[in-house]
Scaffold this motif. Structure first.
Motif, short mmCIF file in Angstrom:
data_model
loop_
_atom_site.label_atom_id
_atom_site.label_comp_id
_atom_site.label_asym_id
_atom_site.label_seq_id
_atom_site.Cartn_x
_atom_site.Cartn_y
_atom_site.Cartn_z
N VAL A 290 0.84 -1.20 0.00
CA VAL A 290 0.00 0.00 0.00
C VAL A 290 0.87 1.25 0.00
N ALA A 291 1.87 1.27 0.87
CA ALA A 291 2.75 2.43 0.95
C ALA A 291 3.50 2.64 -0.37
N ALA A 292 3.95 1.54 -0.98
CA ALA A 292 4.69 1.65 -2.24
C ALA A 292 3.79 2.14 -3.36
N LEU A 293 2.53 1.72 -3.35
CA LEU A 293 1.59 2.17 -4.39
C LEU A 293 1.25 3.65 -4.19
N GLN A 294 1.07 4.06 -2.96
CA GLN A 294 0.77 5.47 -2.69
C GLN A 294 1.93 6.38 -3.08
N SER A 295 3.15 5.91 -2.92
CA SER A 295 4.32 6.74 -3.19
C SER A 295 4.81 6.64 -4.63
N GLY A 296 4.21 5.74 -5.42
CA GLY A 296 4.61 5.59 -6.81
C GLY A 296 5.77 4.64 -7.03
N GLN A 297 6.18 3.88 -6.00
CA GLN A 297 7.28 2.93 -6.17
C GLN A 297 6.85 1.68 -6.92
N VAL A 298 5.56 1.34 -6.83
CA VAL A 298 5.01 0.24 -7.63
C VAL A 298 3.77 0.76 -8.35
N ASP A 299 3.34 0.03 -9.37
CA ASP A 299 2.22 0.45 -10.19
C ASP A 299 0.92 -0.28 -9.86
N SER A 300 1.02 -1.39 -9.14
CA SER A 300 -0.16 -2.16 -8.77
C SER A 300 0.21 -3.03 -7.58
N MET A 301 -0.82 -3.61 -6.93
CA MET A 301 -0.56 -4.58 -5.87
C MET A 301 -1.55 -5.72 -6.01
N TYR A 302 -1.09 -6.91 -5.72
CA TYR A 302 -1.92 -8.10 -5.89
C TYR A 302 -3.00 -8.18 -4.81
N ASP A 303 -4.23 -8.40 -5.24
CA ASP A 303 -5.36 -8.74 -4.37
C ASP A 303 -5.44 -7.85 -3.13
N PRO A 304 -5.73 -6.57 -3.30
CA PRO A 304 -5.82 -5.68 -2.14
C PRO A 304 -6.88 -6.15 -1.13
N ARG A 305 -6.56 -6.01 0.14
CA ARG A 305 -7.51 -6.29 1.20
C ARG A 305 -8.55 -5.17 1.26
N PRO A 306 -9.67 -5.38 1.94
CA PRO A 306 -10.66 -4.30 2.03
C PRO A 306 -10.10 -3.04 2.68
N ALA A 307 -9.21 -3.20 3.67
CA ALA A 307 -8.59 -2.02 4.28
C ALA A 307 -7.71 -1.29 3.27
N ASP A 308 -7.05 -2.05 2.39
CA ASP A 308 -6.24 -1.43 1.34
C ASP A 308 -7.12 -0.68 0.35
N PHE A 309 -8.24 -1.30 -0.01
CA PHE A 309 -9.21 -0.66 -0.90
C PHE A 309 -9.68 0.67 -0.31
N GLN A 310 -9.98 0.66 0.99
CA GLN A 310 -10.43 1.90 1.64
C GLN A 310 -9.34 2.97 1.61
N ALA A 311 -8.09 2.55 1.80
CA ALA A 311 -6.99 3.51 1.84
C ALA A 311 -6.64 4.07 0.47
N LEU A 312 -6.91 3.31 -0.60
CA LEU A 312 -6.43 3.68 -1.93
C LEU A 312 -7.53 4.17 -2.87
N ARG A 313 -8.78 3.97 -2.52
CA ARG A 313 -9.88 4.18 -3.47
C ARG A 313 -9.97 5.61 -3.99
N ASP A 314 -9.56 6.59 -3.18
CA ASP A 314 -9.70 7.99 -3.59
C ASP A 314 -8.38 8.62 -4.02
N HIS A 315 -7.34 7.81 -4.19
CA HIS A 315 -6.05 8.36 -4.60
C HIS A 315 -6.15 8.86 -6.04
N PRO A 316 -5.75 10.10 -6.32
CA PRO A 316 -5.98 10.68 -7.65
C PRO A 316 -5.18 10.03 -8.77
N ASP A 317 -4.11 9.32 -8.44
CA ASP A 317 -3.27 8.72 -9.48
C ASP A 317 -3.56 7.24 -9.71
#
Length: 567
Positions: A290-317
């Motif tokens: 999650v942290a790597a996706l938010q910071s742009g170090q990775v482009d995707s993450m495998y099978d996000p958990r619901p908490a990950d979905f909540q944390a990432l759903r509104d990210h503009p990028d």
């Protein structure tokens, strides 16, 4: 004027297709059910889609009065031109890889599928189409299947794909010494003696019992086609027909694949796919992902958990794509071990599930409630049943009856094992608390994923994550028949009546008749089966917005051939 179809041409492909078409015309099956039936029986996806459109109700006549003027539509955004090149990096656990036929987790398949390929492909729409196959044909009784390979496809070592490679691969699936889950799934084949090489591009299957699911089974994730000289380790011998070449694989660290320049599929620009130059998988845990996706170090993450979905759903990028699935966190009990060999104890624990509460606590409500049978609402043969209520008093009565008979003092102390990467800890903790009033004292044994997968078939009580399968007739033989013991039948449960009904369902083309059989199958699983299940998961693909042609597959597969990166 509505276009029409020639039912005689349908019948020439398979005699049941015009029957299914009439059911569609009568609104007795859905458009998707028709597409599934027609394509499984050998009709091309394009022809089946056209036929489905022809069966749709005619458009109502326009009203006599002039309609109000519609607001002007905004001009459509111009689709960006496809661009070649670039790297896609994904956060995903990397476990031991050796023989692809032994794959038992999707992460490994997501690496292998870039190098090796399948005879068929089930898309995000749950429809199965030919892939390495040009087409297939089924006999009227669906006991004989003819598989026709595309010609001219080459492995990355330069050898042409032929029936010899397919027969070798199938022999690996059906070899008990290999230990593939395909052995149980394909038990209806009856062995390699029923697989015939007609010529270099034509294989014929003579099944012991009829089965409608052959094309879908050929996309089960251990079913990649191997080179005829494969010796058992895909890392040492990464030979396949796929679009990428495996350059590096370090278990628990990193995998790197580069574009294959002579791949057989062509892109929209007339050049060989893939569009991307490189795929990189980095093996980090979900929180780091999650942290790597938010910071742009990775482009995707495998099978996000619901908490990950909540944390990432509104990210503009980032772009979030959702899929409803038959994925589940299955509560499973080994019926060959005490106390789970007594159905009263199994039933008592099932009654301790407050499904809505577990779904909310573990998955933020992002799923569909389930009965205690491994058949999901997305399966075409699903038979809708009432969702069982939370009944701790009834559970306690059953447990007390068993304890009195066995001379056991309550509470009953048991250990629940699972892993920690897909909301299993939240499900386990909720069940521990909900089961206490019934007389269960549950200790939790929660490990990293590798720690559970090393023993997932051996623990007496566990929560196992099961991925999506497009047919109910596909998942049940993987885990709930005698032939699957030693592979994926982690509970050791089987039932002769259940197996007989399942075999009947596998050969039943009529989806309504198959659903009626599944009503009985689901009843058996609920009344005396080995599992509980609170909900079916939604899954998400979360990827940076500059990547195009990305899909959310219900099995969390990465289909990367046509993905491209905007400049």
């Amino acid at each position: 004027m509505r276009p029409t179809v020639d039912k005689k041409k349908m019948e020439a492909i398979h005699g049941y297709i015009p029957v299914a078409y009439e059911l569609l015309e009568q609104n007795r099956i859905s458009r998707r059910e028709f597409l599934r039936i027609a394509t499984l029986l050998g009709m091309s996806a394009g022809a089946a889609t056209f036929a489905a459109a022809c069966a749709a109700p005619a458009t109502p006549a326009a009203p006599a009065e002039a309609p109000a003027e519609a607001p002007a539509e905004a001009p459509a955004e111009e689709k960006p031109a496809i661009r070649r090149g670039g790297t896609w990096t994904c956060a995903m656990q990397l476990q031991l890889l050796d023989h692809p036929a032994r794959l038992s987790w999707v992460e490994g398949a997501n690496v292998v599928r870039q190098v090796c390929e399948y005879l068929t492909e089930t898309g995000p729409d749950n429809i199965t189409r030919p892939f390495l196959l040009e087409k297939w044909e089924a006999s009227d009784d669906v006991k004989t299947w003819d598989l026709y390979l595309k010609k001219g496809i080459k492995f990355n070592n330069g050898d042409e794909l032929t029936a010899d490679d397919v027969l070798f691969t199938m022999s690996q699936w059906l070899d008990p010494d290999v230990g593939s889950s395909m052995l149980g799934l394909l038990s209806y084949w009856g062995g390699m003696q029923n697989v015939e090489k007609v010529d270099d591009y034509h294989i014929r299957l003579h099944l012991d019992s009829p089965n409608i699911g052959v094309p879908e089974h050929l996309f089960h994730y251990p079913a990649v086609i191997l080179h005829r000289n494969f010796e058992g380790d895909i890392i040492k011998q990464p030979v396949g027909t796929g679009a990428f070449l495996l350059e590096e694989y370090a278990e628990g660290e990193r995998a790197r694949l580069k574009r294959r320049p002579d791949y057989w599929q062509m892109g929209e620009d007339g050049q060989p796919l893939p569009y991307l130059d490189e795929l990189i998988f980095v093996s980090i845990d979900k929180d780091a992902g999650v942290a790597a996706l938010q910071s742009g170090q990775v482009d995707s993450m495998y099978d996000p958990r619901p908490a990950d979905f909540q944390a990432l759903r509104d990210h503009p990028d980032l772009v979030v794509r959702e899929a409803h699935t038959a994925q589940a966190l299955i509560l499973r009990m080994r019926v060959d071990l005490e106390p789970w060999n007594d159905n009263r104890v199994r039933t008592a624990l099932k009654l301790c599930q407050d499904r809505a509460k577990i779904l909310q606590l573990a998955y933020f409500g992002q799923g569909d409630l389930s009965i205690d049978a491994h058949v999901a609402p997305v399966h075409p043969e699903y038979c809708e049943k009432p969702i069982p209520a939370y009944q701790p008093d009834k559970a306690k009565a059953l447990l007390e009856e068993w304890a009195a008979e066995k001379g056991v003092e309550l509470p009953l102390k048991v250990t629940l094992a699972t892993k920690n990467d897909q909301a299993e800890p939240e499900v386990a903790q909720a069940l521990k608390e909900l089961a206490a009033p019934a007389g269960f004292d549950i200790s939790l044994d929660i490990t990293e994923p590798a720690g559970y997968w090393d023993r997932w078939t051996e623990v007496d009580l566990g929560i196992t994550s099961w991925t999506h399968r497009p047919l109910g007739t596909m998942v049940l033989p993987l885990a709930y028949i005698k032939e699957a013991i030693g592979a994926w039948n982690e509970t050791r449960w089987y039932d002769d009546e259940f197996t007989a009904l399942l075999r009947k369902a596998e050969g039943t083309l009529d989806v309504e008749a198959r659903r009626a059989i599944f009503c009985d199958l689901e009843d058996i699983m609920q009344e005396r089966g080995p599992i509980g299940n609170s909900f079916w998961k939604y899954v998400w693909n979360i990827t940076r917005k500059e990547f195009h042609n990305v899909v959310a597959h219900p099995t969390a597969y990465y289909l990367m051939n046509e993905v491209w990166k905007e400049a």
